[in-house]
Design a protein around this motif. Structure first.
Motif, mmCIF file in Angstrom:
data_model
loop_
_atom_site.group_PDB
_atom_site.id
_atom_site.type_symbol
_atom_site.label_atom_id
_atom_site.label_comp_id
_atom_site.label_asym_id
_atom_site.label_seq_id
_atom_site.Cartn_x
_atom_site.Cartn_y
_atom_site.Cartn_z
ATOM 1 N N GLU A 1 0.701 -1.180 0.250
ATOM 2 C CA GLU A 1 -0.155 0.081 -0.245
ATOM 3 C C GLU A 1 1.367 1.327 0.221
ATOM 4 O O GLU A 1 1.406 1.545 0.894
ATOM 5 C CB GLU A 1 -1.167 -0.263 0.976
ATOM 6 N N VAL A 2 0.734 2.293 -1.045
ATOM 7 C CA VAL A 2 1.732 2.669 -0.970
ATOM 8 C C VAL A 2 1.558 3.921 -0.786
ATOM 9 O O VAL A 2 0.577 4.921 -0.314
ATOM 10 C CB VAL A 2 2.165 3.524 -2.865
ATOM 11 N N LEU B 1 6.454 1.633 2.728
ATOM 12 C CA LEU B 1 5.747 0.289 1.903
ATOM 13 C C LEU B 1 5.702 -0.943 2.866
ATOM 14 O O LEU B 1 7.127 -1.506 2.959
ATOM 15 C CB LEU B 1 6.599 -0.317 0.852
ATOM 16 N N PRO B 2 4.453 -1.586 3.146
ATOM 17 C CA PRO B 2 4.397 -2.396 3.737
ATOM 18 C C PRO B 2 4.093 -3.411 2.361
ATOM 19 O O PRO B 2 3.578 -3.064 2.129
ATOM 20 C CB PRO B 2 3.463 -2.463 4.589
ATOM 21 N N ASN B 3 4.975 -4.487 3.634
ATOM 22 C CA ASN B 3 5.215 -6.040 2.528
ATOM 23 C C ASN B 3 3.829 -6.366 2.577
ATOM 24 O O ASN B 3 3.989 -7.582 4.130
ATOM 25 C CB ASN B 3 6.309 -6.520 2.965
ATOM 26 N N LYS B 4 3.121 -6.652 2.191
ATOM 27 C CA LYS B 4 1.794 -7.634 2.590
ATOM 28 C C LYS B 4 1.781 -9.135 1.635
ATOM 29 O O LYS B 4 1.735 -9.058 0.478
ATOM 30 C CB LYS B 4 0.636 -6.185 2.032
ATOM 31 N N ASN C 1 -1.439 -9.517 9.147
ATOM 32 C CA ASN C 1 0.022 -9.051 9.979
ATOM 33 C C ASN C 1 0.118 -10.579 10.292
ATOM 34 O O ASN C 1 0.198 -11.522 10.236
ATOM 35 C CB ASN C 1 -0.501 -8.268 11.013
ATOM 36 N N PRO C 2 2.025 -10.283 10.546
ATOM 37 C CA PRO C 2 2.394 -9.258 10.614
ATOM 38 C C PRO C 2 3.305 -9.172 9.692
ATOM 39 O O PRO C 2 2.319 -10.189 7.464
ATOM 40 C CB PRO C 2 4.208 -9.624 11.600
ATOM 41 N N ASN C 3 3.725 -7.831 8.938
ATOM 42 C CA ASN C 3 4.190 -7.748 7.668
ATOM 43 C C ASN C 3 5.150 -7.359 7.356
ATOM 44 O O ASN C 3 5.697 -6.047 8.236
ATOM 45 C CB ASN C 3 2.779 -6.579 7.186
ATOM 46 N N GLY C 4 6.465 -6.931 6.135
ATOM 47 C CA GLY C 4 7.000 -6.429 6.029
ATOM 48 C C GLY C 4 6.621 -4.971 6.608
ATOM 49 O O GLY C 4 5.615 -4.178 5.655
#
Ligand SMILES: O=c1[nH]c(=O)c2nn[nH]c2[nH]1
Length: 295
Positions: free
Chosen positions: A181-182, A252-255, A283-286
């Motif tokens: 999610e930018v 940036l989250p890594n989903k 979750n968790p997310n990068g």
């Protein structure tokens, strides 16, 4: 005790403005949420219950609507600068104004193959954001950005060659889903005053358009070796496209989408090259962050 920080104002001011073109009958709409926070000689309102220095938050809200009526509300960088400048010029004891704007999407409908003159839809929770600070004698600093642009690619992403030790369980992959999610922002050079902001108004929409297009194109086309490397490429291109921008940042989250091993069920193959059914992870997310500046 002493006051070490003070800033106050009105948050979540919801504002809509319509433009009606008399000749064509075409109407255009903008909807935004505005936050105003003021700084200045306001300590005594905290420490001595001296309300004489308080420009009421309601006054700030009314001012926001009045300025929206009297001025353009787009680009949001211009409106934020107009609002911030108003407060430091109108009140001699107010020395800085922080104005945040969230612009919500109302995309014009295409009906019977034609743009509809007055109907719109919310195509996603993505927003365009602006943070402007008008500081007396110091000019206007502006950060523009994109928030909530949710993207996914079903391949074209790898992650291998990372450090391995006795704590590492993650397998290497040469083909993975990538979703994020930018949240992207770009910092403009500091503008000397409102006049200078007005002199570059077209640059704001151009930069937002470029940043959005560069983000989507790079996300899609880059055979990503990591989130880190792909986001760096985005920043590098945005800097090249917008000379007045001094720094670009991404968060940036890594989903993650996890493979599901179904081999326990009659040997059903659903991992590696046979993977089709995945478990999206909340979750968790990068979380990968960077700021890129000019050399
Ligand atoms: O792109 C990635 N970067 C990382 O740092 C990371 N760590 N686990 N998976 C990852 N993917």
């Amino acid at each position: 005790s002493q006051l070490s920080y003070a800033r106050y104002g009105k948050d979540n001011i919801r504002l809509y403005k319509v433009h009606k073109d008399a000749k064509s009958g075409i109407q255009s709409v903008v909807e935004m949420t505005v936050r105003i926070l003021l700084e200045g000689d306001i300590e005594t309102s905290y420490t001595e219950a001296d309300n004489s220095v308080v420009v009421a938050t309601d006054t700030q809200k009314q001012t926001c609507y009045i300025l929206a009526k009297q001025n353009p509300v787009t680009p949001p960088e211009l409106f934020a600068s107009i609002v911030g400048n108003h407060f430091i010029e109108t009140y001699k004891h107010i020395h800085a104004a922080h104005v945040n704007i969230i612009v919500h999407r109302w995309t014009r409908m295409t009906i019977d193959g034609k743009p509809h003159p007055h109907s719109f839809f919310r195509d996603g929770e993505e927003t365009r954001v602006v943070e402007a600070v008008a500081r007396e004698g110091k000019g206007i600093s502006i950060r523009s950005g994109i928030k909530g642009l949710l993207v996914l690619k079903s391949t074209g992403s790898a992650f291998y060659g990372f450090h391995r030790d006795e704590y590492t369980a993650l397998p290497e992959t040469w083909d993975r889903i990538l979703s994020t999610e930018v949240e992207s922002g770009w910092h403009w050079k500091t503008f000397a005053n409102l006049q200078e902001v007005k002199s570059v108004v077209p640059k704001f929409d151009e930069a937002w358009q470029s940043a959005r297009e560069i983000t989507l194109a790079t996300f899609a086309k880059d055979n990503s070796a990591s989130v880190q490397n792909t986001m760096y490429k985005m920043c590098d291109q945005i800097l090249a496209a917008a000379p007045l921008v001094e720094a670009v940042e991404y968060s940036l989250p890594n989903k993650h989408y996890f493979e599901i091993d179904l081999s326990w069920h009659k040997g059903l193959k659903n991992t590696g090259k046979d993977a089709e059914v995945y478990a999206p992870q909340s979750n968790p997310n990068g979380l990968i962050q960077c700021t890129v500046t000019r050399k």
